[in-house]
Design an enzyme around this catalytic site. Structure first.
Site, PDB file in Angstrom:
ATOM      1  CB  SER A 176      -8.178   1.058   5.812  1.00 33.45           C
ATOM      2  OG  SER A 176      -8.928   2.234   5.943  1.00 33.45           O
ATOM      3  CB  SER A 201      -7.862   3.704   2.774  1.00 30.67           C
ATOM      4  OG  SER A 201      -7.002   3.209   3.811  1.00 30.67           O
ATOM      5  CE  LYS A 219      -3.769   2.148   2.672  1.00 33.72           C
ATOM      6  NZ  LYS A 219      -4.660   1.979   3.855  1.00 33.72           N
TER       7      LYS A 219
END
Length: 464
Positions: A179, A155, A80
């Site tokens: 997330s 996210s 990420k």
């Protein structure tokens, strides 16, 4: 052997040992798949094909020489893009940080390299891990491989989409209000928010210092345990890190759930935020499966989702404002609309608000701890709805907060989300398991038993 892109990390290790697959062959196959599919999924912000191939050659040579570093040696991982990888940009999917090149690896990346894992590149996220599916950012939002017209959760959106689509077997995400578990739910994979303090956050761009976690995202429970093994460990330079002994998180995976006590938090999805009927039905089915496997399942209650959400919102907004205030004052137009809207309320939080939220936080932690004295794990919803369409911002705004993940960021208990069915729309629905502090292995044990007793983990998205 399955197509290389659908192999689990465990299967990859077995194939390497049997010499039916090499790290170079695997990375070559994944790069070809990424080239074909990622333009339609947008999982990557920055693919590091050259670096991945160099690491594959090194891993192949080491394995051939009998110098295996462990079960993740030569296994690709996506990262990420709020986690620093030396030499690659850490942009947080934002114009604010477009030119920000990491000078050093985050601690979790150091640990992955020590384990011999191959870093494939940086993955899409919501802006600064707080925005939403946005089209006003420097990079396009990731899409759900089960239906590209729908969002993949966030996210850690690129992590979820990429693992589900077979672009890489493992990924790292972060989780401040759900997330890791939101994309796991939306994309039909396994996402674990570990116990707070189990995994270092040093080198990860912060959103909320006391709510942030780094967690593994995988297609199988066994892979989740392997990835957690690699990244867990005390970091004295992370103020939130806990000094806990090293352990193998997969040691309990084969034990089943016979005689385990499971507390089913039905009011989360029945009264607090009434769930989509297919989500509710799938949760009842999870309870039946666990009972059939020998677990004792009883209904339990906790404080309401509204209470947990209010605590999370005050703490998150206050701590995020302390990070973003200079940029929001000097460069507000460089934020996307959704991130700016979600960060600005922190400017209006008072010290009293923050202290009050922290005091109430202690009370709800005590409530969860009280339940976990009587139950080994808790069972509850993750998302209350399948993911919404990318072109329907009103429906996304309505459904995104309809979830039961936030409570366990507030409390810090380990929480895992995984697929529990497919809605008639063809989109995944999910379940969440929660455990005692630092008993992440027990959470994984329950998830593994459910995985063995069902076939959902064998389902593959149509991708395109």
């Amino acid at each position: 052997m399955s197509a290389p892109h659908w192999l689990s990390a465990t299967e990859i290790g077995q194939a390497f040992a049997a010499k039916t697959l090499s790290p170079v062959e695997l990375v070559t196959a994944l790069l070809a798949r990424i080239e074909a599919l990622d333009p339609k999924l947008n999982a990557f912000i920055r693919l590091d094909a050259e670096g991945a191939m160099q690491a594959a050659v090194q891993a192949q040579n080491e394995i051939a020489a009998g110098r295996s570093r462990g079960p993740l040696h030569g296994v690709p991982v996506g990262i990420k893009d709020i986690i620093d990888v030396a030499g690659l940009p850490t942009t947080a999917h934002s114009k604010i940080l477009v030119g920000n090149v990491a000078k050093a690896d985050a601690v979790v990346i150091q640990k992955l390299r020590q384990a011999g894992a191959i870093i494939m590149g940086k993955l899409s996220t919501h802006e600064f891990a707080i925005g939403g599916p946005s089209f006003d950012l420097p990079f396009p939002p990731a899409r759900n491989p089960w239906n590209r017209e729908h969002h993949p959760g966030g996210s850690s959106s690129g992590s979820g989409a990429g693992v589900a689509a077979g672009l890489f077997p493992l990924a790292l995400g972060t989780d401040t209000g759900g997330s890791v578990r939101n994309p796991a739910s939306a994309c039909g994979i396994v996402g674990l928010k570990p116990t707070y303090g189990l995994v270092s956050r040093r080198g990860v761009f912060p959103l909320s210092f006391t709510l942030d976690h780094v967690g593994p995202m995988t297609r199988t429970v066994a892979d989740n345990a392997l990835l957690l093994d690699a990244i867990a460990g005390h970091d004295p330079a992370d103020p939130g890190s806990a000094a806990t002994p090293a352990r193998k998180f997969g040691n309990l995976l084969d034990r089943g759930v016979r005689d385990l006590r499971v507390g089913f938090i039905r009011h989360f999805h029945e009264r607090d935020l009434p769930a989509h009927p297919e989500v509710a039905a799938a949760l009842e089915d999870v309870a039946r499966v666990l009972q059939a496997e020998g677990a004792q399942v009883h209904t339990v209650t906790l404080p309401t989702l509204t209470e947990f959400a209010g605590i999370n919102r005050v703490i998150l907004c206050s701590e995020a404002w302390s990070i973003h205030a200079p940029w929001l004052r000097e460069r507000p137009g460089d934020y996307g609309k959704l991130a700016r809207r979600r960060l600005l309320p922190g400017a209006f939080m008072t010290a009293g608000d923050y202290v009050g939220a922290q005091r109430r936080r202690a009370e709800v932690i005590a409530a969860v701890e009280d339940r976990l004295r009587d139950y080994d794990v808790l069972l509850c919803a993750s998302s209350m709805d399948p993911s919404s369409r990318m072109d329907d911002p009103d429906e996304t705004a309505r459904t995104y907060p309809r979830q039961a993940r936030t409570p366990f960021n507030v409390t810090g208990h380990p929480a895992l989300a995984m697929m529990s069915g497919l809605a008639r729309s063809g989109l995944p629905v999910s379940v969440q398991f929660v455990g005692r502090y630092f008993e992440d292995a027990t959470v994984l044990r329950v998830a593994a038993a459910y995985e063995r007793a069902t076939a959902w983990h064998k389902k593959k998205p149509p991708v395109v």
